[in-house]
Design a protein around this motif. Structure first.
Motif, short mmCIF file in Angstrom:
data_model
loop_
_atom_site.label_atom_id
_atom_site.label_comp_id
_atom_site.label_asym_id
_atom_site.label_seq_id
_atom_site.Cartn_x
_atom_site.Cartn_y
_atom_site.Cartn_z
N GLY A 98 0.81 -1.20 0.00
CA GLY A 98 0.00 0.00 0.00
C GLY A 98 0.85 1.26 0.00
N LEU A 99 1.92 1.24 0.81
CA LEU A 99 2.81 2.40 0.84
C LEU A 99 3.46 2.65 -0.53
N VAL A 100 3.84 1.55 -1.17
CA VAL A 100 4.43 1.70 -2.50
C VAL A 100 3.38 2.23 -3.48
N ALA A 101 2.13 1.76 -3.34
CA ALA A 101 1.07 2.15 -4.27
C ALA A 101 0.76 3.63 -4.20
N ALA A 102 1.09 4.28 -3.09
CA ALA A 102 0.85 5.71 -3.00
C ALA A 102 1.60 6.47 -4.08
N SER A 103 2.72 5.92 -4.55
CA SER A 103 3.49 6.58 -5.61
C SER A 103 3.56 5.74 -6.88
N HIS A 104 3.37 4.46 -6.79
CA HIS A 104 3.53 3.56 -7.95
C HIS A 104 2.35 2.58 -7.99
N LEU A 105 1.13 3.12 -8.15
CA LEU A 105 -0.07 2.29 -8.11
C LEU A 105 -0.07 1.26 -9.22
N ASP A 106 0.21 1.68 -10.43
CA ASP A 106 0.15 0.73 -11.55
C ASP A 106 1.19 -0.38 -11.41
N THR A 107 2.36 -0.02 -10.91
CA THR A 107 3.39 -1.05 -10.71
C THR A 107 2.91 -2.11 -9.71
N VAL A 108 2.29 -1.63 -8.66
CA VAL A 108 1.78 -2.57 -7.64
C VAL A 108 0.66 -3.42 -8.20
N LEU A 109 -0.27 -2.78 -8.94
CA LEU A 109 -1.40 -3.55 -9.49
C LEU A 109 -0.91 -4.59 -10.50
N ASP A 110 0.10 -4.24 -11.26
CA ASP A 110 0.65 -5.23 -12.20
C ASP A 110 1.20 -6.43 -11.43
N LYS A 111 1.87 -6.15 -10.33
CA LYS A 111 2.41 -7.25 -9.52
C LYS A 111 1.29 -8.12 -8.97
N LEU A 112 0.22 -7.48 -8.53
CA LEU A 112 -0.91 -8.24 -7.96
C LEU A 112 -1.59 -9.07 -9.04
N LYS A 113 -1.66 -8.53 -10.25
CA LYS A 113 -2.27 -9.32 -11.33
C LYS A 113 -1.43 -10.55 -11.63
N ASP A 114 -0.15 -10.38 -11.57
CA ASP A 114 0.72 -11.54 -11.80
C ASP A 114 0.50 -12.61 -10.73
N ILE A 115 0.40 -12.14 -9.51
CA ILE A 115 0.17 -13.11 -8.43
C ILE A 115 -1.15 -13.82 -8.62
N LEU A 116 -2.21 -13.02 -8.98
CA LEU A 116 -3.53 -13.61 -9.17
C LEU A 116 -3.55 -14.58 -10.32
N ALA A 117 -2.81 -14.24 -11.37
CA ALA A 117 -2.76 -15.14 -12.53
C ALA A 117 -2.09 -16.46 -12.17
N ASN A 118 -1.08 -16.38 -11.31
CA ASN A 118 -0.37 -17.61 -10.94
C ASN A 118 -1.18 -18.49 -10.00
N VAL A 119 -2.12 -17.87 -9.30
CA VAL A 119 -2.91 -18.67 -8.37
C VAL A 119 -4.18 -19.17 -9.01
N GLY A 120 -4.43 -18.82 -10.24
CA GLY A 120 -5.67 -19.25 -10.90
C GLY A 120 -5.78 -20.75 -10.99
N GLN A 121 -4.68 -21.39 -11.31
CA GLN A 121 -4.70 -22.85 -11.43
C GLN A 121 -5.04 -23.51 -10.11
N SER A 122 -4.69 -22.86 -9.02
CA SER A 122 -4.93 -23.47 -7.71
C SER A 122 -6.41 -23.57 -7.41
N ILE A 123 -7.23 -22.77 -8.07
CA ILE A 123 -8.68 -22.90 -7.86
C ILE A 123 -9.15 -24.23 -8.43
N PHE A 124 -8.62 -24.59 -9.59
CA PHE A 124 -8.95 -25.91 -10.15
C PHE A 124 -8.45 -27.02 -9.23
N GLN A 125 -7.29 -26.77 -8.68
CA GLN A 125 -6.77 -27.76 -7.72
C GLN A 125 -7.66 -27.85 -6.48
N ARG A 126 -8.32 -26.75 -6.12
CA ARG A 126 -9.24 -26.79 -4.98
C ARG A 126 -10.38 -27.76 -5.25
N LEU A 127 -10.84 -27.76 -6.52
CA LEU A 127 -11.90 -28.72 -6.86
C LEU A 127 -11.40 -30.14 -6.72
#
Length: 1710
Positions: free
Chosen positions: A706-735
């Motif tokens: 959050g502190l980083v996002a105060a000055s670099h919001l898009d950079t942080v959101l890009d990182k979060l999207k990458d994390i979310l994309a990597n965890v997408g497969q784990s939802i199938f694994q949850r099934l």
């Protein structure tokens, strides 16, 4: 002279023999008394006492079991002998007796042996040689007494070394020949004796160095004994023999010759060392002996050392392990065995070091190099001890010691490390630490300063247990040592600085940073004048950390302000000192900011009181970093600092909270960096290093993002999207996890929780102008629904926090002018409620505490979402309330979690109210809907639920009032603000065209009557906070109602001015409650009710009264009482406004409350409210409704078995007791019952059946009226009193007489008539209002014992006489005639009542005359009870009339004093005591002598009450023994004095007190000033026998001095008392007679009584079965023998004893 000779003819020997025999009495008090007497006598005639004792002791313990006591007396007698009376032959005989007894048993150290030894010691005080010769007789040849004799000699040597030592030669000459035959069991005694004898010789040599008693013979004896002990006893198999022998040898080594000592060393040393294999006590003994041996062998002034160092190595090697074995006891006691042993060992090493310093140094270093734990530990302890004492001798060996210590730095044993640390500190204090080795040792200390509490010594690596050591002790030693060498040793500064800076960074030294920082601060403070050179020294060394590394490390370590050693303060202090190492412009900023931070953490106890202190402190650290970076303004330095932060992740474990702070520090730094690539690289690194499975680490990461996002919001959101994309497969694994266990649910939860938090904090810290699109994308894509499957509590909390942060971001945007609605808000609410609940299907079970945390966060998040656009729908509102209102019922614990949760719930309800409704009506309905949902908690029996409910209601009313005044603000602002939202004008058009109800709610819509009766009881609650808040609730309700517009066509008739005055008064009460918590709650409640009564409209009042049932049935007693009080107030002031229907319904409500209330007090209060209703409205309606309700109960219920009683009957009682309604109620009942008279019960004939109303009246109402009438009489109303006023006397008399008859029947087993009579009597008492009489009947009415029911009648008569004195005459006349009845029980009842009524007949002279005549006539009645009662009545005649009847009464008393019945006697003497207090002299004087004689006869009665009263009456009679009758009565006094004195210590306390008072009253007549003084001393009133005996002695001294002529009379009476039936009186008489004889100088008295009494005492002490008599005889014999009147027996009897002794001696020779 004849009389004197008669005195001397007392059998003194027999007396003393009896006393000696009493030493074996079975009673301890007899033994103690005999011992005390013998001690006193022994000083007067010691030879006689010794003869008697020796005669008893000849048989030994078999004939006399307490021979110890005999020996004690003999010892006292011997000590009391004058020097000229000491007969050596006689003393020898006594010594023979003692020694004979000692040798008669094989026991040792028994009590009789100690007493015999004391006798021998007493003999030795006169004739020491004789005593020793007697002992020497038993030292020759085998004897069982040898040990005892030797022990006596040992004790004699210890007690008096100066007398014993010159006789040592004789002792040794006799003891040595028998040493060879001493058995093992006795050898310890002999060895101990040798030790004592040698110690005595040492002491003698010290006191008289020029007169040594150790001649050649003594030395020869000692050498022989030494050899025997060394060669034989010291190698015995018996451990006790060996230890005692070594102890003796240790004392002998200093006395024997050097030649013998040198020859003995090869044998002696191994013998001593062998003992070290035993326990601590033996080790101490061995070490003490070894120290004496070393002193004698090495430090002799007459020659060189007898032991070479090679010979000493074995000794030293044995001693070293002793150090570690015993060292563990040092911390437990300053005088423990271990500490003593440790000190003795060090003294041994010091002794060796004085002779062989270099050899000892080499020996110790060699032992250290062996690395055997016990030897190493011991060597280090010895080096630490000897280093300061041998510093000069060892100065040149410093390098060797340093190298040896360096070789031990890797030793793991905790004890060795502790000893090594202490040695390093000692070495530093003597300048042994120089160069690199010095830094190595400093690092060693720092390393151990970093030990944690959980570190333990590894037992597997320790072959020898070195004691109980713990890491905390080692850490404390190192911390103190490091500080010590820093502060006190200037030579250490060049080693410590800047080396200590290298100790800050390494992870292994983290726990030592506080100590290191403190040392650095001390160094900087010492060298503050030369700070530039210190900085240059830092820069000159490459191994010193950079400023960026130091700052990064210290900043993160600031995290915990409560850590030990004040770490935060130490770090901040070091930063101030090291500020010159950093960029120049930071120094001034830190000088200003760091003191503020130090002030915040200075008081840790105050800090602990703030639950959010850690969050506040972490924020201060981040702000400190942010402002420091702003001040520095050096991009390169910032980048370098960021690299330092990155590199230091390895210093912290993920579960360490410091890692979370490190995230935030790096995040804040990245916020200041403009290089996007650098930022992206660092957040990748940050995420990679984070352990999101740990909640604190996960939260720190999210805040950092959050502190980083105060000055670099898009950079942080890009990182979060990458994390979310990597965890997408784990939802199938949850099934797949439903079919396979391979997937870890927790891991997925952690990732989703981390993502949610990072999104939330990114939104929270991001600029408001750019977040709308991001939030819409996040919510619109339904991505959050993917986070709902988390199951772990912390993961749920993270998702809820994220949603809350999104909502807050929307609110912040609105505050900044960029408002927008939150899409799918209701769906987000549903998400939160889902996460808030407990999923029973989840495998991960939420703990209750974690669940509460989750729910608190969820409520806060719901409040946030409810507060944003769009508005809440009714369905969503109901759904949210249904899911959350139950939290009001949560338990109160844990308070720190539940209270914030409840606050969040109240805030949520207020937010729902503020954001719901479009017009006044809908808002009012919304308010009432919520309030009614909370009512169950407002009236809850649980204290905290009521408090929560009231707080919620008050908060919502505040918000509702704001709505009515100025619209609402979603953010909760008060007054007008930019967020306020008024009525939608576009929806309603022009307000002028709308009724006011569409804009504001009407007063009727608030349902004030319903609300008032709900909250008014809370104003009387037991909880002060509830009372205060409920008053504020009522104030808000009426403030709102008065501010609302009046509806068109309304006719409420409200007086606006009066209403505002009442509202102002209510607000004044609230102001008082806020300012003064000690004000009386009842006064406050009264003022509140008064104001509410004015503020309510007529319809609201009716609604309030109709709803009072629930309020009166409130579970809180005080609240229910308050509701009742309010109803009474409302009815009293505004009852006239109620219609008949209103009265009927109100009565029904109150009666319903009476039925349902279980608390009796509350039921009575409610009945009072019904009475008030009847009084202020239509009483007929209330009475009819009451009777109708009672009739229904009679028909439908068994009213006799109702639990808690029949409420309607209590209602009847209430009306019968009502001052104004009782007449109306009685008239109403009579009007109902006027045609149904009630049958009477013929109690006179003993018919015990009772009437039944329902058997005579068929109609239900009539039955109810009958019950009401019966209850009316029981109620004690005024109408009942007036109804029976005319026939009161006859009713009472008849009831009294029948009371006697019924008790007569009850004594034959017929109880029913008595019960019926008691019921009638109770009803009568209640009817006339005589509750006291009713209590008397209830207390003892059914008691069949004659004394109790007779007393009961007297109590009843007394009660009537006090309350109804006018009725006494009529009642008394009836009862006077009843004394002639034939029935005995009725006569007794009449006499019992008359005996009490006569006390109150003073106003009726004719009546009194008749009563006195009847009572005097019946004192001869055949019934003793009647005789007693008549006499009791005569003495209770009023004082103003008793004078004219005194002579008549005294005549009756004199006659009854001789009555055959004891109860009549007791009554007579008691009445005499009463009459004498007020009788005239002319009535008493004629019978004074007659009364005195009869009273003296009663003073020896076995009945204690008669005895005590007779004594008291005699004292009262003394007031008439004046004038002409003085001499006559004085003779009676002297005749009674001995008995009075003896009974001062009677067994009965009442007799004692009576005798004390009587003695004080008759003393003035005896004209003895000294006696009066005695009676004022403390011992006169004491109950202790010793005090009583002291008084007897002083009393007899006064008699002997002032009344010598009366001694003869007193002695006669006292001797007669020796046969009294009470043992205690016998004992008192014994002591009194002995005291008088011991103090009298009248030879005639002595001739008559001395021998007689003496003989009686001797006989009683032998024959009496009572211990107190025997003990007193013993003491009395002592008095007689000590008295000056028997001086002749001492000399005369002494001559006879001498002749007897000479005769006995001659007989023994024959």
């Amino acid at each position: 002279m004849a009389s004197s000779s008669s005195v001397t003819s007392i059998p003194a020997p027999e007396a003393i023999q009896v006393l000696v025999s009493s030493l074996a009495d079975e009673s301890s008090i007899v033994r103690e008394a005999s011992m005390a007497s013998l001690k006193d006598i022994s000083s007067l005639n010691p030879l006689l006492v010794l003869d008697c004792c020796s005669a008893v002791s000849r048989g030994g313990r078999r004939r006399f079991w307490n021979v110890a006591g005999v020996f004690q007396v003999m010892a006292l007698g011997v000590r009391a002998l004058d020097k000229r009376d000491v007969d050596p032959s006689y003393m020898a005989k006594l010594a023979k007796i003692a020694t004979t007894e000692m040798i008669s048993s094989k026991e040792l150290n028994a009590d009789w042996q100690r007493a015999a030894a004391g006798l021998l010691a007493s003999i030795g005080s006169h004739l020491p040689d004789l005593m020793m010769e007697e002992i020497f007789l038993h030292l020759s040849g085998p004897s069982s007494a040898l040990p005892a004799m030797v022990q006596i000699l040992a004790d004699f040597a210890s007690a008096d070394a100066l007398q014993f030592t010159p006789r040592l030669k004789g002792v040794l000459a006799r003891v040595l020949p028998i040493l060879g035959n001493v058995r093992d069991a006795h050898r310890p005694i002999f060895a101990h004796a040798f030790k004592c004898w040698c110690q005595a010789a040492w002491q003698y040599n010290m006191d008289f160095p020029s007169h040594s008693p150790l001649d050649a013979d003594v030395m020869s004896f000692l050498n022989s004994a030494f050899e025997l002990l060394l060669r034989v006893w010291a190698i015995s198999r018996d451990l006790k023999v060996r230890t005692s022998s070594v102890e003796a040898l240790g004392q002998m080594v200093g006395l024997i010759t050097r030649t013998q000592l040198k020859a003995a060393l090869p044998r002696l040393v191994p013998t001593v060392l062998e003992l070290y294999k035993k326990d601590q006590d033996i080790a101490l003994l061995a070490t003490s002996s070894l120290h004496n041996l070393l002193n004698a062998s090495l430090l002799s002034e007459t020659g060189p050392p007898l032991l070479d160092f090679e010979d000493l190595t074995v000794i030293l090697s044995t001693l070293l392990p002793v150090v570690c074995i015993n060292n563990d006891s040092k911390e437990h006691s300053d005088f423990s065995v271990g500490l003593k042993t440790y000190n003795e060992v060090q003294r041994c090493f010091l002794t060796v070091g004085l002779v062989y310093p270099d050899d000892l140094f080499a020996f110790l270093l060699n032992k250290c190099r062996l690395k055997e734990e016990s030897l190493t530990f011991g060597s280090l302890c010895v080096l630490k001890h000897l280093l300061p004492r041998s510093s000069e001798a060892w100065y040149n060996k410093r390098p060797l010691l340093v190298e040896a210590v360096k070789s031990l730095l890797d030793e793991q044993n905790l004890g060795v490390r502790m000893a090594l640390s202490e040695l390093i500190v000692v070495m530093a204090s003597h300048c042994y630490l120089v160069g690199p080795s010095g830094e190595l040792f400093v690092e060693y200390l720092v390393r151990h300063c970093a030990l944690s509490d959980v570190d333990r010594n590894d037992p597997e690596n320790s072959k020898v247990k070195l004691g109980r050591f713990c890491p905390i002790e080692l850490r404390a030693i190192c911390e103190k040592g490091l500080l010590l060498i820093t502060i006190t040793i200037p030579e250490m500064e060049h080693i410590l600085w800047p080396f200590l800076l290298t100790m800050i960074i390494p992870r292994v030294y983290t726990a030592a940073v506080a100590t290191v920082c403190r040392c650095i601060s001390e160094l900087c403070r010492h060298r503050s004048s030369n700070i530039s050179s210190m900085l240059s020294e830092c820069k000159a060394r490459a191994d010193i950390p950079s400023p960026e590394e130091l700052f990064a490390r210290l900043l993160v370590l600031l995290h915990d302000p409560l850590v030990r050693e004040q770490l935060a303060t130490q770090i901040l202090t070091v930063l101030c000192y090291l500020a010159p190492l950093f960029p120049k412009n930071i120094n001034l900023f830190w000088q200003d900011e760091i003191p503020k931070m130090k002030a915040y953490v200075s008081d840790t106890e105050d800090l602990k009181l703030d639950p959010s202190y850690q969050e506040t402190w972490d924020d201060m650290i981040i702000n400190f970093l942010s402002e420091s970076l702003d001040v520095i303004q050096d991009p390169d330095w910032v980048i370098s600092l960021g690299n330092a932060f990155t590199n230091q992740y390895e210093l912290y474990t993920p579960d360490d909270e410091h890692a979370a702070l490190l995230h935030r520090c790096l995040g804040m730094l990245l916020q200041k960096v403009d290089n996007r690539a650098y930022v992206r690289n660092k957040i990748d690194w940050m995420y990679k290093q984070a352990n999101i499975a740990i909640p604190t680490n996960r939260l720190g990461l999210a805040k950092a993002m959050g502190l980083v996002a105060a000055s670099h919001l898009d950079t942080v959101l890009d990182k979060l999207k990458d994390i979310l994309a990597n965890v997408g497969q784990s939802i199938f694994q949850r099934l797949l996890s439903f079919f396979s266990d391979s997937y870890k649910t927790e891991e997925s939860d952690d990732i989703h929780a981390a993502l949610a938090l990072m999104y939330g904090y990114a939104a929270r810290y991001a600029p408001s102008t750019v977040i709308e699109a991001r939030i819409d994308a996040l919510v619109g894509t339904n991505m959050l629904s993917r986070l709902l499957h988390v199951r772990h509590p912390t993961a749920k909390q993270a998702v809820i926090t994220a949603i809350d942060l999104l909502g807050r971001a929307v609110i912040n945007a609105a505050e900044n002018g960029a408002s927008f609605p939150l899409k799918r808000r209701d769906q987000l609410l549903d998400y939160i409620l889902t996460l808030m609940g407990r999923d029973e299907n989840d495998g991960v079970a939420d703990s209750s505490l974690e669940l509460l945390h989750t729910q608190a966060l969820a409520l806060s998040a719901c409040t946030t979402l409810v507060s944003v656009e769009p508005k809440l729908t009714i369905e969503t509102r109901n759904h949210v309330m249904k899911a959350t209102l139950g939290f009001f019922a949560l338990p109160n614990e844990p308070v720190d979690v539940v209270n914030p949760l409840i606050d969040n719930l109240i805030t949520l309800l207020c937010a729902i109210l503020l954001t719901s409704g479009e017009d006044g009506r809908s808002r009012a309905e919304q308010l009432l809907h919520i309030l009614r949902q909370i009512d169950q908690y407002v009236s809850s029996p649980v204290d905290y639920q009521r408090r929560r409910g009231c707080l919620a209601v008050h908060e919502m009313l505040l918000k509702f009032r704001m709505l009515c005044v100025s619209g609402y603000c979603a953010l909760g602002c008060h007054g007008s603000c930019t967020h306020s939202k008024q009525i939608d004008r576009t929806l309603h058009g022009n307000f002028s065209n709308l009724p006011s109800a569409f804009v504001l709610p009407s007063r009727e819509a608030l349902c004030l009557g319903e609300r008032v009766i709900m909250y008014l009881p809370r104003c009387a609650d037991t909880n002060s906070e509830v009372r205060k808040v409920s008053a504020q609730i009522l104030d808000q309700l009426f403030s709102i109602s008065l501010s609302l517009p009046k509806p068109v066509g309304s006719s409420t008739g409200v007086d606006v001015e009066l209403s505002y005055g009442a509202l102002s008064s209510l607000e004044d009460v609230i102001a008082i409650l806020r300012s003064d918590a000690s004000i009386d709650p009842s006064e406050v409640f009264n003022r509140i009710v008064s104001s509410i009564c004015i503020l309510l409209t007529k319809n609201e009042l009716v609604a309030t009264l109709h709803g009072c049932t629930a309020a009166i049935c409130d579970k809180i007693k005080q609240s229910a009482e308050g509701a009742i009080q309010a109803v009474i107030e409302f009815v009293s002031k505004r009852g006239k406004e109620l219609s008949e229907t209103d009265v009927t319904r109100t009565t029904q409500s109150l009666l319903s409350a009476v039925v349902h209330v279980t608390e009796k007090h509350l039921r009575l209060e409610t009945l009072g409210a019904i009475s008030s209703l009847a009084e202020n409205t239509s009483s007929k309606i209330v009475f009819d409704e009451l009777l109708a309700s009672a009739a229904r109960d009679i028909v439908t219920k068994d009213i006799s078995r109702l639990r808690g009683g029949w409420p309607m009957q209590e209602a009847f009682y209430a009306f019968s007791q009502h001052a104004l309604l009782s007449f109306q109620f009685l008239e109403h009942l009579i009007s109902v019952l006027n045609q149904s008279p009630v049958d009477k019960v013929d109690l006179e004939k003993g018919n015990s059946s009772s009437h039944s109303a329902d058997g005579q009246i068929e109609d239900d109402i009539l039955q109810a009226a009958m019950f009401a009438l019966t209850a009316f009489f029981r109620g004690g109303g005024k109408v009942g009193k007036r109804a029976v006023e005319q026939s009161y006397a006859s009713v009472l008399a008849a009831l009294t007489l029948q009371f006697g008859s019924c008790h007569g029947l009850a004594s034959s087993g017929r109880q029913e008539p008595l019960r019926a009579l008691l019921a009638a009597f109770q009803a009568f008492c209640e009817c006339v209002g005589d509750l006291e009489m009713g209590k008397i009947l209830a207390r003892d009415g059914e008691q069949n014992e004659k004394e109790k029911w007779i007393n009961l009648i007297g109590d009843v008569a007394g009660s009537i006489s006090i309350k109804r004195p006018k009725e006494v005459q009529t009642i008394s006349l009836i009862l006077t005639k009843s004394l002639n009845r034939h029935q005995r029980f009725q006569r007794e009842a009449a006499a019992a009542a008359l005996s009490e009524f006569v006390r109150y007949s003073g106003g009726f002279s004719s009546l009194l005359e008749q009563m006195v005549e009847a009572l005097c006539r019946h004192v001869s009645d055949e019934s003793p009870t009647v005789r007693c009662l008549c006499l009791r009545g005569l003495v209770q005649i009023p004082s103003i009339h008793i004078y004219q009847y005194t002579t008549q009464i005294l005549g009756v008393i004199v006659a009854l004093l001789d009555d055959l019945d004891e109860s009549v006697q007791l009554t007579a003497v008691s009445c005499l005591l009463t009459v004498l207090e007020s009788s005239p002299s002319d009535a008493v004087e004629p019978i004074l002598l007659n009364l005195s004689v009869r009273l003296r006869n009663l003073q020896i009665c076995l009945n204690t009450k008669i005895r005590s009263t007779a004594f008291a009456a005699f004292g009262t009679l003394s007031s008439y023994g004046v004038g002409a009758h003085h001499e006559i009565f004085l003779e009676q006094i002297h005749a009674a004095i001995p008995r009075l004195i003896l009974h001062l210590h009677d067994e009965d306390i009442s007799v004692r007190q009576a005798c004390r008072k009587t003695l004080k009253r008759i003393t003035p007549l005896m004209e003895m000033e000294g006696l009066a003084t005695l009676l004022n001393l403390q011992y006169f009133t004491s109950d202790h026998r010793n005090d009583y005996e002291d008084f007897l002695r002083d009393f007899t001294r006064q008699i002997a001095q002032h009344l010598p002529s009366r001694v003869d009379t007193y002695m006669v009476s006292t001797i007669q008392a020796l046969d009294a039936p009470w043992p205690i009186i016998q004992a008192n008489a014994i002591y009194l007679a002995s005291s008088m004889l011991s103090l009298s100088d009248d030879q005639r008295i002595l001739a008559l009584y001395y021998t007689k009494v003496f003989g009686m005492l001797v006989g009683k002490i032998s024959r009496s079965a009572d211990a107190v008599v025997r003990a007193t005889c013993s003491s009395a014999l002592g008095l007689l023998l000590k008295s000056t009147n028997s001086l002749s027996w001492r000399t005369a009897r002494l001559d006879r004893v001498e002749s007897f002794r000479r005769g006995h001696d001659s007989e023994s020779k024959m």
